[in-house]
Enzyme design. Sequence first.
Site, PDB file in Angstrom:
ATOM      1  N   GLY A  22       0.823  -1.217   0.000  1.00 32.12           N
ATOM      2  CA  GLY A  22       0.000   0.000   0.000  1.00 32.12           C
ATOM      3  C   GLY A  22       0.846   1.252   0.000  1.00 32.12           C
ATOM      4  O   GLY A  22       0.635   2.170   0.800  1.00 32.12           O
ATOM      5  N   ALA A  23       1.804   1.309  -0.939  1.00 32.27           N
ATOM      6  CA  ALA A  23       2.747   2.433  -0.944  1.00 32.27           C
ATOM      7  C   ALA A  23       2.457   3.443  -2.049  1.00 32.27           C
ATOM      8  O   ALA A  23       3.268   4.321  -2.323  1.00 32.27           O
ATOM      9  CB  ALA A  23       4.173   1.905  -1.068  1.00 32.27           C
ATOM     10  N   VAL A  56      -3.217  -7.621  -1.383  1.00 32.95           N
ATOM     11  CA  VAL A  56      -2.723  -8.353  -0.202  1.00 32.95           C
ATOM     12  C   VAL A  56      -3.784  -9.278   0.405  1.00 32.95           C
ATOM     13  O   VAL A  56      -3.455 -10.170   1.182  1.00 32.95           O
ATOM     14  CB  VAL A  56      -2.160  -7.413   0.897  1.00 32.95           C
ATOM     15  CG1 VAL A  56      -0.969  -6.625   0.399  1.00 32.95           C
ATOM     16  CG2 VAL A  56      -3.235  -6.526   1.495  1.00 32.95           C
ATOM     17  N   SER A  58      -3.269   0.460  14.631  1.00 31.18           N
ATOM     18  CA  SER A  58      -3.989   1.733  14.761  1.00 31.18           C
ATOM     19  C   SER A  58      -4.373   1.923  16.227  1.00 31.18           C
ATOM     20  O   SER A  58      -4.550   0.928  16.950  1.00 31.18           O
ATOM     21  CB  SER A  58      -5.259   1.696  13.909  1.00 31.18           C
ATOM     22  OG  SER A  58      -6.143   2.729  14.278  1.00 31.18           O
ATOM     23  N   TYR A 104     -12.667  -2.687  11.753  1.00 27.24           N
ATOM     24  CA  TYR A 104     -11.296  -2.151  11.670  1.00 27.24           C
ATOM     25  C   TYR A 104     -10.534  -2.378  12.978  1.00 27.24           C
ATOM     26  O   TYR A 104      -9.375  -2.788  12.969  1.00 27.24           O
ATOM     27  CB  TYR A 104     -11.402  -0.661  11.350  1.00 27.24           C
ATOM     28  CG  TYR A 104     -10.107   0.061  11.076  1.00 27.24           C
ATOM     29  CD1 TYR A 104      -9.401  -0.129   9.886  1.00 27.24           C
ATOM     30  CD2 TYR A 104      -9.589   0.969  12.000  1.00 27.24           C
ATOM     31  CE1 TYR A 104      -8.231   0.564   9.628  1.00 27.24           C
ATOM     32  CE2 TYR A 104      -8.421   1.670  11.750  1.00 27.24           C
ATOM     33  CZ  TYR A 104      -7.744   1.464  10.563  1.00 27.24           C
ATOM     34  OH  TYR A 104      -6.576   2.150  10.312  1.00 27.24           O
ATOM     35  N   LYS A 108      -7.149  -4.469  13.464  1.00 30.71           N
ATOM     36  CA  LYS A 108      -5.920  -3.828  13.947  1.00 30.71           C
ATOM     37  C   LYS A 108      -5.464  -4.394  15.288  1.00 30.71           C
ATOM     38  O   LYS A 108      -4.267  -4.408  15.589  1.00 30.71           O
ATOM     39  CB  LYS A 108      -6.114  -2.314  14.027  1.00 30.71           C
ATOM     40  CG  LYS A 108      -6.309  -1.651  12.653  1.00 30.71           C
ATOM     41  CD  LYS A 108      -5.155  -1.912  11.710  1.00 30.71           C
ATOM     42  CE  LYS A 108      -5.188  -1.041  10.473  1.00 30.71           C
ATOM     43  NZ  LYS A 108      -4.111  -1.383   9.520  1.00 30.71           N
ATOM     44  N   ILE A 148      -4.018  10.513  11.062  1.00 27.77           N
ATOM     45  CA  ILE A 148      -2.945  11.002  10.195  1.00 27.77           C
ATOM     46  C   ILE A 148      -3.596  11.548   8.917  1.00 27.77           C
ATOM     47  O   ILE A 148      -4.542  10.952   8.391  1.00 27.77           O
ATOM     48  CB  ILE A 148      -1.968   9.850   9.832  1.00 27.77           C
ATOM     49  CG1 ILE A 148      -1.481   9.099  11.094  1.00 27.77           C
ATOM     50  CG2 ILE A 148      -0.791  10.371   8.996  1.00 27.77           C
ATOM     51  CD1 ILE A 148      -0.693   9.914  12.105  1.00 27.77           C
TER      52      ILE A 148
HETATM   53  P1  NAP Z   1      -4.735   5.390   2.274  1.00 33.25           P
HETATM   54  O1  NAP Z   1      -4.228   6.760   2.048  1.00 33.25           O
HETATM   55  O2  NAP Z   1      -6.172   5.086   2.095  1.00 33.25           O
HETATM   56  O3  NAP Z   1      -3.864   4.388   1.346  1.00 33.25           O
HETATM   57  C1  NAP Z   1      -4.103   3.027   1.427  1.00 33.25           C
HETATM   58  C2  NAP Z   1      -3.042   2.278   0.677  1.00 33.25           C
HETATM   59  O4  NAP Z   1      -3.305   0.871   0.822  1.00 33.25           O
HETATM   60  C3  NAP Z   1      -3.045   2.568  -0.815  1.00 33.25           C
HETATM   61  O5  NAP Z   1      -1.725   2.540  -1.284  1.00 33.25           O
HETATM   62  C4  NAP Z   1      -3.835   1.395  -1.387  1.00 33.25           C
HETATM   63  O6  NAP Z   1      -3.482   1.048  -2.715  1.00 33.25           O
HETATM   64  C5  NAP Z   1      -3.382   0.279  -0.459  1.00 33.25           C
HETATM   65  N1  NAP Z   1      -4.295  -0.852  -0.448  1.00 33.25           N
HETATM   66  C6  NAP Z   1      -5.602  -0.886  -0.061  1.00 33.25           C
HETATM   67  N2  NAP Z   1      -6.100  -2.131  -0.210  1.00 33.25           N
HETATM   68  C7  NAP Z   1      -5.074  -2.889  -0.675  1.00 33.25           C
HETATM   69  C8  NAP Z   1      -4.960  -4.252  -1.045  1.00 33.25           C
HETATM   70  N3  NAP Z   1      -5.993  -5.109  -0.930  1.00 33.25           N
HETATM   71  N4  NAP Z   1      -3.757  -4.706  -1.516  1.00 33.25           N
HETATM   72  C9  NAP Z   1      -2.696  -3.853  -1.631  1.00 33.25           C
HETATM   73  N5  NAP Z   1      -2.763  -2.556  -1.309  1.00 33.25           N
HETATM   74  C10 NAP Z   1      -3.935  -2.082  -0.840  1.00 33.25           C
HETATM   75  O7  NAP Z   1      -4.391   4.877   3.747  1.00 33.25           O
HETATM   76  P2  NAP Z   1      -3.381   5.470   4.866  1.00 33.25           P
HETATM   77  O8  NAP Z   1      -4.129   6.433   5.656  1.00 33.25           O
HETATM   78  O9  NAP Z   1      -2.100   5.842   4.249  1.00 33.25           O
HETATM   79  O10 NAP Z   1      -3.204   4.169   5.776  1.00 33.25           O
HETATM   80  C11 NAP Z   1      -2.096   3.314   5.666  1.00 33.25           C
HETATM   81  C12 NAP Z   1      -2.148   2.322   6.819  1.00 33.25           C
HETATM   82  O11 NAP Z   1      -2.131   3.009   8.066  1.00 33.25           O
HETATM   83  C13 NAP Z   1      -3.409   1.467   6.819  1.00 33.25           C
HETATM   84  O12 NAP Z   1      -3.104   0.164   7.291  1.00 33.25           O
HETATM   85  C14 NAP Z   1      -4.289   2.175   7.828  1.00 33.25           C
HETATM   86  O13 NAP Z   1      -5.243   1.313   8.384  1.00 33.25           O
HETATM   87  C15 NAP Z   1      -3.255   2.637   8.830  1.00 33.25           C
HETATM   88  N6  NAP Z   1      -3.692   3.747   9.655  1.00 33.25           N
HETATM   89  C16 NAP Z   1      -4.018   4.948   9.087  1.00 33.25           C
HETATM   90  C17 NAP Z   1      -4.420   5.994   9.910  1.00 33.25           C
HETATM   91  C18 NAP Z   1      -4.773   7.355   9.373  1.00 33.25           C
HETATM   92  O14 NAP Z   1      -5.244   8.182  10.149  1.00 33.25           O
HETATM   93  N7  NAP Z   1      -4.599   7.636   8.102  1.00 33.25           N
HETATM   94  C19 NAP Z   1      -4.501   5.796  11.293  1.00 33.25           C
HETATM   95  C20 NAP Z   1      -4.163   4.566  11.824  1.00 33.25           C
HETATM   96  C21 NAP Z   1      -3.746   3.549  10.997  1.00 33.25           C
HETATM   97  P3  NAP Z   1      -4.289   1.674  -3.982  1.00 33.25           P
HETATM   98  O15 NAP Z   1      -3.906   3.131  -4.024  1.00 33.25           O
HETATM   99  O16 NAP Z   1      -3.789   0.902  -5.138  1.00 33.25           O
HETATM  100  O17 NAP Z   1      -5.735   1.489  -3.657  1.00 33.25           O
END
Ligand code: NAP
Length: 246
Positions: free
Chosen positions: A11-12, A63, A141, A154, A158, A187
């Site tokens: 998910g990069a 994934v 999370s 979720y 997590k 975030i």
């Molecule tokens: P985001 O901006 O929504 O990006 C999600 C990423 O995950 C994207 O690169 C997406 O790829 C990829 N993805 C989703 N489903 C996938 C799959 N089945 N296989 C491979 N890749 C997949 O999310 P984020 O906020 O950066 O979050 C990243 C991580 O941090 C997540 O695990 C999230 O739960 C965790 N987190 C985030 C927050 C927050 O506040 N943002 C807080 C706590 C934890 P595509 O672009 O190709 O869809």
Amino acid sequence: MIQEKIAVVTGASRGIGKAIALKLASMDMTVIVNYAGSKEKAENVVKEIEEKGGRAEAVQCDVADFAQCQRMIEDVHKRYGSIDVFVNNAGITRDGLVMVMKEEDFDDVIATNLKGTFNCIRFVSRIMMKQRHGKIINMSSVSGVAGNAGQVNYSAAKAGVIGITKSMARELASRNVNVNAIAPGFIETDMTGALSEKVKEQAVSQIPLGRFGKAEEVAELAGFLAGDKSNYITGQVFHIDGGMVI
Ligand code: NAP
């Protein structure tokens, strides 16, 4: 000669994963930029890394699919010769109160966030055990630590990621493989961008530092856990949440 390190970040293509990919590339690692559907965004991350003199490659893999994870990991290992850092970052949300949550919204979130982590570590652990070194970083999370109304799917996933992290740390420690989790609060990414202004204001009011975090701040922590300075740390959950959960 120092052997170049190979890092895979799931998910990069966007958000936290993108920031981690850029950080690891700046630490002189070759970075595999995994994505699910955002090919162009992932390729732009690769371009950004290359423009800064780094090395990267975009690799598509869902994934949530066991066979695809096996293919991606075995193929990367075959072509690059090692996997030194693996970041299980890919994640999704499908929020809703439990009494109206659709079954598929529960299943999808578990499949990507929890089973997706298993699908990857299932294959990466064997490689790292044989190498006798490696760093695995799992994205949890605050929701998995403290719970959150509207997120039973979720927070279950997590919290499960934390369980995986602790068990794996015990399984792999004798082979010099460190496994840690990061538990971010709110975030600024697409994920939190989807929240209403009212929800965002309520969230900020619960954060002692009074703001959302930045993906780059999470990436700094991931960089520390991926590097040699954290060699004596394993099985831990690092909160990065502006003091939300103390
Ligand atoms: P985001 O901006 O929504 O990006 C999600 C990423 O995950 C994207 O690169 C997406 O790829 C990829 N993805 C989703 N489903 C996938 C799959 N089945 N296989 C491979 N890749 C997949 O999310 P984020 O906020 O950066 O979050 C990243 C991580 O941090 C997540 O695990 C999230 O739960 C965790 N987190 C985030 C927050 C927050 O506040 N943002 C807080 C706590 C934890 P595509 O672009 O190709 O869809």
